[in-house]
Motif scaffolding. Sequence first.
Motif, PDB file in Angstrom:
ATOM      1  N   MET A  12       0.841  -1.194   0.000  1.00 35.89           N
ATOM      2  CA  MET A  12       0.000   0.000   0.000  1.00 35.89           C
ATOM      3  C   MET A  12       0.876   1.245   0.000  1.00 35.89           C
ATOM      4  O   MET A  12       1.738   1.398   0.866  1.00 35.89           O
ATOM      5  N   SER A  13       0.661   2.135  -0.954  1.00 36.43           N
ATOM      6  CA  SER A  13       1.390   3.405  -1.006  1.00 36.43           C
ATOM      7  C   SER A  13       0.945   4.292   0.148  1.00 36.43           C
ATOM      8  O   SER A  13      -0.242   4.369   0.474  1.00 36.43           O
ATOM      9  N   ILE A  14       1.921   4.994   0.741  1.00 37.45           N
ATOM     10  CA  ILE A  14       1.586   5.942   1.808  1.00 37.45           C
ATOM     11  C   ILE A  14       1.395   7.348   1.247  1.00 37.45           C
ATOM     12  O   ILE A  14       1.194   8.295   1.993  1.00 37.45           O
ATOM     13  N   ASP A  15       1.450   7.472  -0.058  1.00 35.45           N
ATOM     14  CA  ASP A  15       1.293   8.767  -0.720  1.00 35.45           C
ATOM     15  C   ASP A  15      -0.181   9.012  -1.042  1.00 35.45           C
ATOM     16  O   ASP A  15      -0.576   9.178  -2.192  1.00 35.45           O
ATOM     17  N   ALA A  16      -1.007   8.983  -0.002  1.00 33.84           N
ATOM     18  CA  ALA A  16      -2.448   9.204  -0.127  1.00 33.84           C
ATOM     19  C   ALA A  16      -2.924   9.692   1.236  1.00 33.84           C
ATOM     20  O   ALA A  16      -2.239   9.510   2.244  1.00 33.84           O
ATOM     21  N   PRO A  17      -4.116  10.272   1.308  1.00 34.74           N
ATOM     22  CA  PRO A  17      -4.644  10.677   2.614  1.00 34.74           C
ATOM     23  C   PRO A  17      -4.810   9.467   3.536  1.00 34.74           C
ATOM     24  O   PRO A  17      -5.148   8.368   3.082  1.00 34.74           O
ATOM     25  N   LEU A  18      -4.597   9.688   4.816  1.00 33.73           N
ATOM     26  CA  LEU A  18      -4.640   8.618   5.807  1.00 33.73           C
ATOM     27  C   LEU A  18      -5.932   7.804   5.723  1.00 33.73           C
ATOM     28  O   LEU A  18      -5.895   6.573   5.688  1.00 33.73           O
ATOM     29  N   GLN A  19      -7.073   8.459   5.688  1.00 33.03           N
ATOM     30  CA  GLN A  19      -8.335   7.725   5.683  1.00 33.03           C
ATOM     31  C   GLN A  19      -8.487   6.879   4.425  1.00 33.03           C
ATOM     32  O   GLN A  19      -9.016   5.772   4.478  1.00 33.03           O
ATOM     33  N   SER A  20      -7.984   7.365   3.308  1.00 32.64           N
ATOM     34  CA  SER A  20      -8.035   6.597   2.059  1.00 32.64           C
ATOM     35  C   SER A  20      -7.195   5.323   2.177  1.00 32.64           C
ATOM     36  O   SER A  20      -7.613   4.251   1.731  1.00 32.64           O
ATOM     37  N   ILE A  21      -6.023   5.450   2.786  1.00 32.75           N
ATOM     38  CA  ILE A  21      -5.151   4.283   3.001  1.00 32.75           C
ATOM     39  C   ILE A  21      -5.869   3.257   3.878  1.00 32.75           C
ATOM     40  O   ILE A  21      -5.925   2.065   3.554  1.00 32.75           O
ATOM     41  N   ILE A  22      -6.441   3.721   4.974  1.00 33.96           N
ATOM     42  CA  ILE A  22      -7.137   2.830   5.906  1.00 33.96           C
ATOM     43  C   ILE A  22      -8.313   2.138   5.221  1.00 33.96           C
ATOM     44  O   ILE A  22      -8.487   0.920   5.347  1.00 33.96           O
ATOM     45  N   ASP A  23      -9.118   2.907   4.502  1.00 25.70           N
ATOM     46  CA  ASP A  23     -10.291   2.333   3.828  1.00 25.70           C
ATOM     47  C   ASP A  23      -9.892   1.286   2.790  1.00 25.70           C
ATOM     48  O   ASP A  23     -10.527   0.230   2.678  1.00 25.70           O
ATOM     49  N   THR A  24      -8.827   1.571   2.031  1.00 24.11           N
ATOM     50  CA  THR A  24      -8.363   0.621   1.013  1.00 24.11           C
ATOM     51  C   THR A  24      -7.863  -0.668   1.659  1.00 24.11           C
ATOM     52  O   THR A  24      -8.183  -1.766   1.203  1.00 24.11           O
ATOM     53  N   ILE A  25      -7.096  -0.537   2.727  1.00 24.08           N
ATOM     54  CA  ILE A  25      -6.594  -1.729   3.429  1.00 24.08           C
ATOM     55  C   ILE A  25      -7.766  -2.530   3.976  1.00 24.08           C
ATOM     56  O   ILE A  25      -7.813  -3.757   3.827  1.00 24.08           O
ATOM     57  N   GLN A  26      -8.723  -1.855   4.598  1.00 22.47           N
ATOM     58  CA  GLN A  26      -9.891  -2.559   5.149  1.00 22.47           C
ATOM     59  C   GLN A  26     -10.586  -3.361   4.054  1.00 22.47           C
ATOM     60  O   GLN A  26     -10.898  -4.537   4.238  1.00 22.47           O
ATOM     61  N   THR A  27     -10.825  -2.747   2.922  1.00 24.10           N
ATOM     62  CA  THR A  27     -11.499  -3.428   1.814  1.00 24.10           C
ATOM     63  C   THR A  27     -10.704  -4.642   1.357  1.00 24.10           C
ATOM     64  O   THR A  27     -11.267  -5.725   1.150  1.00 24.10           O
ATOM     65  N   GLN A  28      -9.390  -4.487   1.220  1.00 23.32           N
ATOM     66  CA  GLN A  28      -8.557  -5.607   0.762  1.00 23.32           C
ATOM     67  C   GLN A  28      -8.499  -6.724   1.782  1.00 23.32           C
ATOM     68  O   GLN A  28      -8.532  -7.897   1.417  1.00 23.32           O
ATOM     69  N   ILE A  29      -8.423  -6.384   3.060  1.00 27.29           N
ATOM     70  CA  ILE A  29      -8.370  -7.405   4.114  1.00 27.29           C
ATOM     71  C   ILE A  29      -9.697  -8.172   4.161  1.00 27.29           C
ATOM     72  O   ILE A  29      -9.709  -9.400   4.217  1.00 27.29           O
ATOM     73  N   ILE A  30     -10.796  -7.464   4.128  1.00 28.24           N
ATOM     74  CA  ILE A  30     -12.104  -8.115   4.151  1.00 28.24           C
ATOM     75  C   ILE A  30     -12.269  -9.002   2.914  1.00 28.24           C
ATOM     76  O   ILE A  30     -12.709 -10.147   3.004  1.00 28.24           O
ATOM     77  N   HIS A  31     -11.873  -8.492   1.755  1.00 31.16           N
ATOM     78  CA  HIS A  31     -11.973  -9.268   0.502  1.00 31.16           C
ATOM     79  C   HIS A  31     -11.133 -10.539   0.587  1.00 31.16           C
ATOM     80  O   HIS A  31     -11.615 -11.624   0.246  1.00 31.16           O
ATOM     81  N   SER A  32      -9.884 -10.409   1.071  1.00 27.90           N
ATOM     82  CA  SER A  32      -9.017 -11.594   1.140  1.00 27.90           C
ATOM     83  C   SER A  32      -9.525 -12.600   2.165  1.00 27.90           C
ATOM     84  O   SER A  32      -9.393 -13.806   1.979  1.00 27.90           O
ATOM     85  N   SER A  33     -10.137 -12.129   3.249  1.00 26.25           N
ATOM     86  CA  SER A  33     -10.654 -13.070   4.251  1.00 26.25           C
ATOM     87  C   SER A  33     -11.879 -13.810   3.720  1.00 26.25           C
ATOM     88  O   SER A  33     -12.108 -14.964   4.057  1.00 26.25           O
ATOM     89  N   ASN A  34     -12.661 -13.158   2.877  1.00 26.49           N
ATOM     90  CA  ASN A  34     -13.829 -13.812   2.294  1.00 26.49           C
ATOM     91  C   ASN A  34     -13.437 -14.836   1.236  1.00 26.49           C
ATOM     92  O   ASN A  34     -14.160 -15.799   1.013  1.00 26.49           O
ATOM     93  N   GLU A  35     -12.285 -14.622   0.593  1.00 22.35           N
ATOM     94  CA  GLU A  35     -11.794 -15.598  -0.408  1.00 22.35           C
ATOM     95  C   GLU A  35     -11.222 -16.833   0.259  1.00 22.35           C
ATOM     96  O   GLU A  35     -11.232 -17.907  -0.302  1.00 22.35           O
ATOM     97  N   GLY A  36     -10.618 -16.651   1.476  1.00 18.60           N
ATOM     98  CA  GLY A  36      -9.953 -17.744   2.166  1.00 18.60           C
ATOM     99  C   GLY A  36     -10.938 -18.647   2.759  1.00 18.60           C
ATOM    100  O   GLY A  36     -10.965 -19.777   2.905  1.00 18.60           O
TER     101      GLY A  36
END
Length: 194
Positions: free
Chosen positions: A170-194
Amino acid sequence: CGCGKSSVGRGLAEILRFEFIDGDDLHPEDNVNKMAKGEPLTDVDRVPWLERIRDVASTQIHNNDMAVVSSSSNELLGDNMYCLSLTPKREGVVIACSALKRFYRDIIRSNGNGDSNRLRFVFLNGEKELIQKRMAARRGHFMKEEMIDSQFEALEIPSTDECQTDTTIMSIDAPLQSIIDTIQTQIIHSSNEG
Protein backbone atom coordinates in the motif's frame (compact mmCIF):
# COMPACT_ATOMS: atom_id res chain seq x y z
CA CYS A 1 9.66 4.45 11.06
CA GLY A 2 7.86 7.46 9.69
CA CYS A 3 5.61 5.59 7.28
CA GLY A 4 2.49 6.02 9.36
CA LYS A 5 2.23 2.49 10.69
CA SER A 6 0.82 3.54 14.05
CA SER A 7 -1.67 6.00 12.55
CA VAL A 8 -2.79 3.49 9.93
CA GLY A 9 -2.88 0.68 12.47
CA ARG A 10 -4.92 2.64 15.01
CA GLY A 11 -7.36 3.78 12.31
CA LEU A 12 -7.70 0.28 10.90
CA ALA A 13 -8.21 -1.22 14.34
CA GLU A 14 -10.88 1.37 15.13
CA ILE A 15 -12.85 0.68 11.93
CA LEU A 16 -12.57 -3.10 12.36
CA ARG A 17 -13.18 -2.86 16.11
CA PHE A 18 -9.97 -4.72 16.77
CA GLU A 19 -7.46 -4.19 19.54
CA PHE A 20 -4.41 -2.11 18.53
CA ILE A 21 -0.91 -2.93 19.79
CA ASP A 22 2.12 -0.84 18.91
CA GLY A 23 4.95 -3.28 18.27
CA ASP A 24 7.41 -0.72 19.64
CA ASP A 25 5.94 -1.48 23.06
CA LEU A 26 7.03 -5.13 22.67
CA HIS A 27 10.72 -4.33 22.16
CA PRO A 28 13.07 -5.61 24.87
CA GLU A 29 14.58 -2.76 26.90
CA ASP A 30 18.03 -3.40 25.39
CA ASN A 31 16.64 -2.76 21.89
CA VAL A 32 14.99 0.50 22.96
CA ASN A 33 18.21 1.68 24.62
CA LYS A 34 20.25 0.79 21.56
CA MET A 35 17.93 2.67 19.19
CA ALA A 36 17.77 5.65 21.57
CA LYS A 37 21.55 5.92 21.15
CA GLY A 38 21.12 5.93 17.37
CA GLU A 39 22.44 2.39 16.96
CA PRO A 40 20.65 0.20 14.40
CA LEU A 41 19.34 -3.16 15.56
CA THR A 42 20.90 -6.32 14.18
CA ASP A 43 19.00 -9.43 13.15
CA VAL A 44 20.09 -11.00 16.45
CA ASP A 45 18.64 -8.01 18.35
CA ARG A 46 15.34 -8.28 16.51
CA VAL A 47 14.68 -12.02 16.92
CA PRO A 48 13.36 -11.91 20.53
CA TRP A 49 11.15 -8.96 19.59
CA LEU A 50 9.79 -10.70 16.49
CA GLU A 51 9.15 -13.84 18.54
CA ARG A 52 7.23 -11.73 21.05
CA ILE A 53 5.11 -10.30 18.21
CA ARG A 54 4.57 -13.81 16.85
CA ASP A 55 3.48 -15.01 20.29
CA VAL A 56 1.02 -12.13 20.71
CA ALA A 57 -0.34 -12.83 17.23
CA SER A 58 -0.60 -16.56 17.94
CA THR A 59 -2.49 -15.92 21.16
CA GLN A 60 -4.91 -13.71 19.28
CA ILE A 61 -5.37 -16.37 16.60
CA HIS A 62 -6.34 -18.94 19.21
CA ASN A 63 -8.60 -16.51 21.05
CA ASN A 64 -10.09 -14.68 18.09
CA ASP A 65 -9.03 -16.17 14.73
CA MET A 66 -6.49 -13.45 13.95
CA ALA A 67 -4.65 -12.21 10.85
CA VAL A 68 -1.41 -10.19 10.76
CA VAL A 69 -0.94 -7.24 8.52
CA SER A 70 2.61 -6.06 8.03
CA SER A 71 3.32 -2.60 7.02
CA SER A 72 6.71 -1.67 5.88
CA SER A 73 7.39 1.70 4.64
CA ASN A 74 9.48 2.08 1.70
CA GLU A 75 10.40 2.83 -1.49
CA LEU A 76 12.93 0.79 0.18
CA LEU A 77 12.09 1.32 3.82
CA GLY A 78 10.27 -1.35 5.68
CA ASP A 79 9.46 -0.95 9.24
CA ASN A 80 6.08 -1.93 10.15
CA MET A 81 3.45 -4.46 10.54
CA TYR A 82 -0.13 -4.89 11.45
CA CYS A 83 -1.91 -7.89 12.83
CA LEU A 84 -5.60 -8.41 12.75
CA SER A 85 -8.05 -11.13 13.41
CA LEU A 86 -10.64 -12.17 10.88
CA THR A 87 -13.47 -13.99 12.63
CA PRO A 88 -17.10 -13.76 11.66
CA LYS A 89 -17.46 -11.55 14.76
CA ARG A 90 -14.50 -9.48 13.53
CA GLU A 91 -12.62 -9.90 16.79
CA GLY A 92 -8.91 -9.41 16.47
CA VAL A 93 -5.86 -7.26 16.81
CA VAL A 94 -3.78 -4.93 14.66
CA ILE A 95 -0.07 -4.89 15.56
CA ALA A 96 2.11 -2.14 14.10
CA CYS A 97 5.76 -3.15 13.93
CA SER A 98 8.87 -3.45 11.78
CA ALA A 99 9.00 -6.33 9.37
CA LEU A 100 11.91 -5.22 7.22
CA LYS A 101 12.95 -8.60 5.87
CA ARG A 102 11.30 -11.76 4.64
CA PHE A 103 13.14 -13.55 7.45
CA TYR A 104 11.37 -11.30 9.98
CA ARG A 105 7.96 -11.89 8.44
CA ASP A 106 8.65 -15.63 8.37
CA ILE A 107 9.34 -15.58 12.12
CA ILE A 108 5.91 -14.05 12.67
CA ARG A 109 4.35 -16.61 10.31
CA SER A 110 6.02 -19.53 12.14
CA ASN A 111 3.74 -19.98 15.12
CA GLY A 112 3.79 -23.76 14.69
CA ASN A 113 0.02 -24.04 15.00
CA GLY A 114 -0.91 -23.99 11.33
CA ASP A 115 -2.49 -20.58 11.75
CA SER A 116 -0.35 -18.64 9.28
CA ASN A 117 -3.25 -18.61 6.81
CA ARG A 118 -4.98 -16.23 9.25
CA LEU A 119 -2.19 -13.66 9.04
CA ARG A 120 -2.18 -10.67 6.72
CA PHE A 121 0.72 -8.28 6.14
CA VAL A 122 0.36 -4.75 4.79
CA PHE A 123 3.56 -3.24 3.45
CA LEU A 124 3.35 0.55 3.64
CA ASN A 125 5.36 1.83 0.70
CA GLY A 126 6.77 5.37 0.53
CA GLU A 127 9.64 7.44 -0.84
CA LYS A 128 12.67 7.90 1.39
CA GLU A 129 12.31 11.69 1.23
CA LEU A 130 8.73 11.52 2.55
CA ILE A 131 9.83 9.21 5.37
CA GLN A 132 12.66 11.58 6.31
CA LYS A 133 10.26 14.53 6.38
CA ARG A 134 7.87 12.64 8.67
CA MET A 135 10.69 11.49 10.94
CA ALA A 136 11.99 15.06 11.27
CA ALA A 137 8.53 16.20 12.42
CA ARG A 138 8.11 13.38 14.97
CA ARG A 139 9.01 14.11 18.60
CA GLY A 140 9.65 11.89 21.60
CA HIS A 141 10.26 8.59 19.81
CA PHE A 142 13.30 6.43 20.56
CA MET A 143 13.88 5.70 16.86
CA LYS A 144 16.29 8.36 15.65
CA GLU A 145 15.96 10.06 12.26
CA GLU A 146 19.58 9.24 11.39
CA MET A 147 18.70 5.53 11.44
CA ILE A 148 16.60 5.75 8.27
CA ASP A 149 19.51 4.71 6.04
CA SER A 150 20.05 1.50 8.01
CA GLN A 151 16.34 0.73 7.67
CA PHE A 152 16.47 1.16 3.90
CA GLU A 153 19.62 -0.98 3.69
CA ALA A 154 17.95 -3.83 5.59
CA LEU A 155 14.67 -3.68 3.71
CA GLU A 156 13.46 -6.58 1.58
CA ILE A 157 10.33 -5.69 -0.36
CA PRO A 158 7.76 -8.50 -0.12
CA SER A 159 8.22 -11.10 -2.85
CA THR A 160 5.65 -12.11 -5.44
CA ASP A 161 4.79 -15.26 -3.50
CA GLU A 162 4.19 -13.22 -0.34
CA CYS A 163 1.90 -10.85 -2.29
CA GLN A 164 -0.03 -13.83 -3.66
CA THR A 165 -0.64 -15.34 -0.23
CA ASP A 166 -0.72 -12.90 2.69
CA THR A 167 0.78 -9.51 1.81
CA THR A 168 -0.67 -6.30 0.42
CA ILE A 169 1.55 -3.41 -0.69
CA MET A 170 0.00 0.00 0.00
CA SER A 171 1.39 3.40 -1.01
CA ILE A 172 1.59 5.94 1.81
CA ASP A 173 1.29 8.77 -0.72
CA ALA A 174 -2.45 9.20 -0.13
CA PRO A 175 -4.64 10.68 2.61
CA LEU A 176 -4.64 8.62 5.81
CA GLN A 177 -8.33 7.73 5.68
CA SER A 178 -8.03 6.60 2.06
CA ILE A 179 -5.15 4.28 3.00
CA ILE A 180 -7.14 2.83 5.91
CA ASP A 181 -10.29 2.33 3.83
CA THR A 182 -8.36 0.62 1.01
CA ILE A 183 -6.59 -1.73 3.43
CA GLN A 184 -9.89 -2.56 5.15
CA THR A 185 -11.50 -3.43 1.81
CA GLN A 186 -8.56 -5.61 0.76
CA ILE A 187 -8.37 -7.41 4.11
CA ILE A 188 -12.10 -8.12 4.15
CA HIS A 189 -11.97 -9.27 0.50
CA SER A 190 -9.02 -11.59 1.14
CA SER A 191 -10.65 -13.07 4.25
CA ASN A 192 -13.83 -13.81 2.29
CA GLU A 193 -11.79 -15.60 -0.41
CA GLY A 194 -9.95 -17.74 2.17
